[in-house]
Design a protein around this motif. Structure first.
Motif, PDB file in Angstrom:
ATOM      1  N   LYS A 108       0.305   4.161   0.854  1.00 59.83           N
ATOM      2  CA  LYS A 108       0.117   4.948   2.071  1.00 59.83           C
ATOM      3  C   LYS A 108       0.961   4.434   3.224  1.00 59.83           C
ATOM      4  O   LYS A 108       1.312   5.187   4.129  1.00 59.83           O
ATOM      5  N   LYS A 109       1.282   3.138   3.191  1.00 63.39           N
ATOM      6  CA  LYS A 109       2.152   2.564   4.219  1.00 63.39           C
ATOM      7  C   LYS A 109       3.621   2.677   3.821  1.00 63.39           C
ATOM      8  O   LYS A 109       4.507   2.662   4.680  1.00 63.39           O
ATOM      9  N   GLN A 145       6.803   7.197   4.186  1.00 61.35           N
ATOM     10  CA  GLN A 145       7.037   7.320   5.627  1.00 61.35           C
ATOM     11  C   GLN A 145       6.555   8.664   6.167  1.00 61.35           C
ATOM     12  O   GLN A 145       6.432   9.647   5.444  1.00 61.35           O
ATOM     13  N   ASP A 166       0.848  -1.187   0.000  1.00 64.09           N
ATOM     14  CA  ASP A 166       0.000   0.000   0.000  1.00 64.09           C
ATOM     15  C   ASP A 166       0.888   1.243   0.000  1.00 64.09           C
ATOM     16  O   ASP A 166       1.689   1.433   0.927  1.00 64.09           O
TER      17      ASP A 166
END
Length: 220
Positions: A60-61, A64, A58
């Motif tokens: 979004k993960k 950082q 993902d």
């Protein structure tokens, strides 16, 4: 591509690293982070053609947080002066393993991968694999294109003495002494501003993939 506005934001926050300025420029941060998410998404899709292990990551993960953990640091500035993207290579549920890293900051961007600071258990397994199968690792890290991009892995971070249990006369002692199995390549701002810069970065990271696979096989 990385937007010029993203570079401008990073430059400005490095000069105004405080919460008041950040709150006043929160919309600029949101735009910069969205740019990084778009870049990470395109990069993951491109790199997955070489390394299928990153396909389900993902963005979004992967992108950082810009917020620094200052609890145990003498440097109390609250924000990073860069954006980072971290991608696990194979064991997506394990934080300490092989992967790729992209560091975005004006005048100092780079990308690469491998395994930084392996655990004691993993370093033993990797050295055992080198002892048994050094030819495979040498074929990867001594390749001319690999060395042109990343340099000699033996010069990065190595022990001063031979690891315990190995003969000082071992023919691959220089590989056995390596502590950090990584390769990093620098990118100019101009290169990252190009529309297809995610492909350029993915092409470089693809050259790290064989090293990650060698290490993954050793620690599996």
């Amino acid at each position: 591509m990385i937007s010029q506005k993203t570079f401008d934001f990073i430059k400005d926050i490095s000069l105004n690293n405080n919460r008041e300025w950040f709150q006043d420029n929160k919309d600029r941060y949101d735009d910069a982070r969205e740019n990084m998410l778009e870049f990470a998404s395109a990069l993951i899709k491109e790199l997955s053609q070489t390394d299928p292990g990153v396909a389900e990551i993902d963005p979004k993960k992967a992108v950082q947080r810009i917020y620094r953990d200052i609890r145990f640091s003498k440097d109390k500035t609250p924000y990073k002066s860069h954006f980072g993207i971290g991608l696990s290579s194979k064991f997506n549920n394990k934080p300490d393993t092989t992967g790729y890293y992209i560091h975005i900051t004006p005048g100092g961007s780079f990308a690469g991968g491998g395994y930084w600071q392996p655990s004691s258990e993993h370093i033993k397994a990797i050295r055992q694999e080198i002892d048994y199968n050094a030819a495979e690792l040498k074929a990867i890290v001594d390749d001319k294109e690999y060395q042109k991009l990343f340099g000699d892995i033996r010069n990065e971070n190595s022990l001063k003495t031979i690891p315990r249990g190995y003969d000082p006369a071992h023919p691959d002692v220089s590989l056995l002494k390596i502590k950090d199995f990584i390769g990093m390549h620098n990118f100019s701002d101009a290169a990252l501003l190009k529309p297809d810069s995610y492909k350029t970065v993915a092409d470089v990271l693809a050259k790290i993939y064989p090293l990650n696979e060698f290490l993954n096989n050793a620690i599996a």
